[in-house]
Write an enzyme that holds these catalytic residues in place. Structure first.
Site, PDB file in Angstrom:
ATOM      1  N   SER A 106       6.299   4.020 -10.343  1.00 52.12           N
ATOM      2  CA  SER A 106       6.776   5.284  -9.767  1.00 52.12           C
ATOM      3  C   SER A 106       8.162   5.579 -10.323  1.00 52.12           C
ATOM      4  O   SER A 106       8.813   4.683 -10.884  1.00 52.12           O
ATOM      5  CB  SER A 106       6.872   5.104  -8.243  1.00 52.12           C
ATOM      6  OG  SER A 106       7.491   6.198  -7.634  1.00 52.12           O
TER       7      SER A 106
ATOM      8  N   TYR B  90       9.960   0.144  -0.444  1.00 49.73           N
ATOM      9  CA  TYR B  90       8.983   0.758  -1.357  1.00 49.73           C
ATOM     10  C   TYR B  90       9.486   0.653  -2.796  1.00 49.73           C
ATOM     11  O   TYR B  90       8.740   0.269  -3.701  1.00 49.73           O
ATOM     12  CB  TYR B  90       8.757   2.228  -0.966  1.00 49.73           C
ATOM     13  CG  TYR B  90       7.793   2.955  -1.882  1.00 49.73           C
ATOM     14  CD1 TYR B  90       6.427   2.666  -1.854  1.00 49.73           C
ATOM     15  CD2 TYR B  90       8.233   3.931  -2.782  1.00 49.73           C
ATOM     16  CE1 TYR B  90       5.528   3.320  -2.691  1.00 49.73           C
ATOM     17  CE2 TYR B  90       7.346   4.597  -3.623  1.00 49.73           C
ATOM     18  CZ  TYR B  90       5.990   4.285  -3.574  1.00 49.73           C
ATOM     19  OH  TYR B  90       5.108   4.941  -4.415  1.00 49.73           O
TER      20      TYR B  90
HETATM   21  N1  LIG Z   1       2.017  10.602  -4.517  1.00 48.37           N
HETATM   22  C1  LIG Z   1       3.159  10.325  -5.103  1.00 48.37           C
HETATM   23  O1  LIG Z   1       4.130  11.084  -5.004  1.00 48.37           O
HETATM   24  C2  LIG Z   1       3.300   9.059  -5.944  1.00 48.37           C
HETATM   25  C3  LIG Z   1       4.423   8.940  -6.758  1.00 48.37           C
HETATM   26  C4  LIG Z   1       4.595   7.779  -7.489  1.00 48.37           C
HETATM   27  C5  LIG Z   1       3.656   6.770  -7.427  1.00 48.37           C
HETATM   28  N2  LIG Z   1       2.563   6.914  -6.621  1.00 48.37           N
HETATM   29  C6  LIG Z   1       1.627   5.787  -6.551  1.00 48.37           C
HETATM   30  O2  LIG Z   1       0.322   6.225  -6.855  1.00 48.37           O
HETATM   31  C7  LIG Z   1      -0.633   5.391  -6.228  1.00 48.37           C
HETATM   32  C8  LIG Z   1      -1.699   6.252  -5.568  1.00 48.37           C
HETATM   33  O3  LIG Z   1      -1.134   6.966  -4.495  1.00 48.37           O
HETATM   34  P1  LIG Z   1      -1.546   8.455  -4.097  1.00 48.37           P
HETATM   35  O4  LIG Z   1      -0.344   9.276  -4.229  1.00 48.37           O
HETATM   36  O5  LIG Z   1      -2.783   8.852  -4.764  1.00 48.37           O
HETATM   37  O6  LIG Z   1      -1.752   8.260  -2.520  1.00 48.37           O
HETATM   38  P2  LIG Z   1      -3.041   8.254  -1.583  1.00 48.37           P
HETATM   39  O7  LIG Z   1      -3.825   9.510  -1.736  1.00 48.37           O
HETATM   40  O8  LIG Z   1      -2.559   7.871  -0.233  1.00 48.37           O
HETATM   41  O9  LIG Z   1      -3.933   7.073  -2.192  1.00 48.37           O
HETATM   42  C9  LIG Z   1      -3.661   5.720  -1.962  1.00 48.37           C
HETATM   43  C10 LIG Z   1      -4.947   4.946  -2.197  1.00 48.37           C
HETATM   44  O10 LIG Z   1      -4.664   3.547  -2.001  1.00 48.37           O
HETATM   45  C11 LIG Z   1      -5.736   3.000  -1.270  1.00 48.37           C
HETATM   46  N3  LIG Z   1      -5.364   1.797  -0.542  1.00 48.37           N
HETATM   47  C12 LIG Z   1      -4.400   1.624   0.395  1.00 48.37           C
HETATM   48  N4  LIG Z   1      -4.422   0.362   0.857  1.00 48.37           N
HETATM   49  C13 LIG Z   1      -5.427  -0.268   0.202  1.00 48.37           C
HETATM   50  C14 LIG Z   1      -5.949  -1.582   0.232  1.00 48.37           C
HETATM   51  N5  LIG Z   1      -5.465  -2.514   1.057  1.00 48.37           N
HETATM   52  N6  LIG Z   1      -6.980  -1.889  -0.589  1.00 48.37           N
HETATM   53  C15 LIG Z   1      -7.499  -0.962  -1.425  1.00 48.37           C
HETATM   54  N7  LIG Z   1      -7.046   0.297  -1.502  1.00 48.37           N
HETATM   55  C16 LIG Z   1      -6.021   0.632  -0.690  1.00 48.37           C
HETATM   56  C17 LIG Z   1      -6.199   4.108  -0.342  1.00 48.37           C
HETATM   57  O11 LIG Z   1      -7.570   3.904  -0.010  1.00 48.37           O
HETATM   58  P3  LIG Z   1      -8.123   3.348   1.397  1.00 48.37           P
HETATM   59  O12 LIG Z   1      -7.162   3.777   2.464  1.00 48.37           O
HETATM   60  O13 LIG Z   1      -9.474   3.988   1.486  1.00 48.37           O
HETATM   61  O14 LIG Z   1      -8.208   1.868   1.208  1.00 48.37           O
HETATM   62  C18 LIG Z   1      -6.056   5.324  -1.238  1.00 48.37           C
HETATM   63  O15 LIG Z   1      -7.236   5.535  -1.971  1.00 48.37           O
HETATM   64  C19 LIG Z   1       0.144   4.487  -5.283  1.00 48.37           C
HETATM   65  O16 LIG Z   1       0.317   3.219  -5.884  1.00 48.37           O
HETATM   66  C20 LIG Z   1       1.483   5.197  -5.160  1.00 48.37           C
HETATM   67  O17 LIG Z   1       2.524   4.318  -4.827  1.00 48.37           O
HETATM   68  C21 LIG Z   1       2.354   8.040  -5.893  1.00 48.37           C
END
Ligand SMILES: NC(=O)c1ccc[n+]([C@@H]2O[C@H](COP(=O)([O-])OP(=O)(O)OC[C@H]3O[C@@H](n4cnc5c(N)ncnc54)[C@H](OP(=O)(O)O)[C@@H]3O)[C@@H](O)[C@H]2O)c1
Length: 246
Positions: free
Chosen positions: A140, A153
């Site tokens: 990130s 985080y």
């Molecule tokens: N959105 C942003 O602004 C942003 C910015 C930088 C980096 N990121 C990174 O991008 C990645 C994806 O995030 P997103 O933004 O797409 O958020 P999101 O829509 O909340 O997706 C997060 C995913 O992680 C899964 N997850 C959570 N706990 C889990 C576990 N114990 N085992 C397996 N899967 C798990 C969730 O699925 P279930 O709940 O169904 O398990 C969900 O599919 C993350 O690593 C996040 O830190 C996001």
């Protein structure tokens, strides 16, 4: 170039993981999608099949090492290969450290760090043996810049960045395994839903008013990295919305 390859995508039940699964599937990649919400995976699988893609879905909690191993084994049994791993599962319950939300610290460390290690551990011997593979880790902007209420985080995302570079040093030259750290700024997903610190309500609302990135923007970056020619190791991709300053 990636047509016919096999990819595992963790956290594919929403947001970036979901968009990445669909994008890779449309490019001809066989996608194995994992997360805890199996109903969401099933829905996505139907959409991928409707687009002519190939998909395997299975419940995956990345904090459970055995589930990570079983997931990789199921993919190998089905398709005989794992070419790409996208370590995407993650959560971001931001909070000020003084509020001592210890359970949330634990979950972030377990999912954002240990989950990445476990899933990588489940595929690395296979990739090493066949001397090819690509590991994509979701770090990130928070893996480069620390911000208030993000200390834990950010620590997890700095860890992912460090781990990714360590993987590169250990495996890229010797075992032809490419590694990529994807570093998004603010993306409109469900990621902020886990924030329980009430003092951050305004921060969350402000984020929603910004012109943020979309999950598809990040999926496009992942496609760029994994579809680059074999001699190109795209090590880091940092992407912010144009309107994000820090
Ligand atoms: N959105 C942003 O602004 C942003 C910015 C930088 C980096 N990121 C990174 O991008 C990645 C994806 O995030 P997103 O933004 O797409 O958020 P999101 O829509 O909340 O997706 C997060 C995913 O992680 C899964 N997850 C959570 N706990 C889990 C576990 N114990 N085992 C397996 N899967 C798990 C969730 O699925 P279930 O709940 O169904 O398990 C969900 O599919 C993350 O690593 C996040 O830190 C996001």
């Amino acid at each position: 170039m990636i047509n016919g390859k096999v990819a595992i995508i963790t956290g594919a039940s929403s947001g970036i993981g979901e968009a990445t699964a669909m994008t890779l599937a449309k490019a001809g990649v066989k996608v194995a999608i994992g997360a805890r919400r199996v109903d969401r995976l099933e829905e996505l699988s139907k959409k991928i099949i409707a687009e002519g893609g190939e998909v395997h879905f299975q419940k995956l909690d990345v904090t459970k090492r055995e589930e990570c191993d079983n997931f990789a084994k199921a993919v190998l049994d089905k398709w005989g290969s794992i070419d790409i791993l996208v370590n995407n599962a993650g959560l971001m319950p931001l909070s000020f450290f003084k509020n001592l939300k210890v359970d949330e610290w634990d979950r972030m460390v377990d999912v954002n760090i240990k989950g990445v290690l476990y899933c990588t551990g489940s595929v690395i011997s296979h990739m090493k043996e066949k001397k090819s593979g690509h590991i994509v880790n979701l770090s990130s902007v928070a893996g480069r810049v620390v911000f208030p209420a993000g200390s834990v985080y950010c620590a997890t995302k700095f860890a992912v960045a460090a781990f990714t570079e360590g993987l590169r040093q250990e495996f890229s030259v010797r075992s032809n395994i490419r590694v990529t750290s994807i570093e998004p700024g603010i993306v409109a997903t469900e990621l902020t839903d886990t924030i329980t610190d009430e003092s951050l309500q305004q921060f969350v609302e402000n984020g929603k008013k910004m012109e943020t990135l979309q999950a598809q923007d990040i999926a496009n970056a992942i496609l760029y990295a994994v579809d680059s020619p074999p001699h190109v190791n795209v090590n880091e991709v940092l992407i912010r919305p144009t309107t994000q300053e820090k």
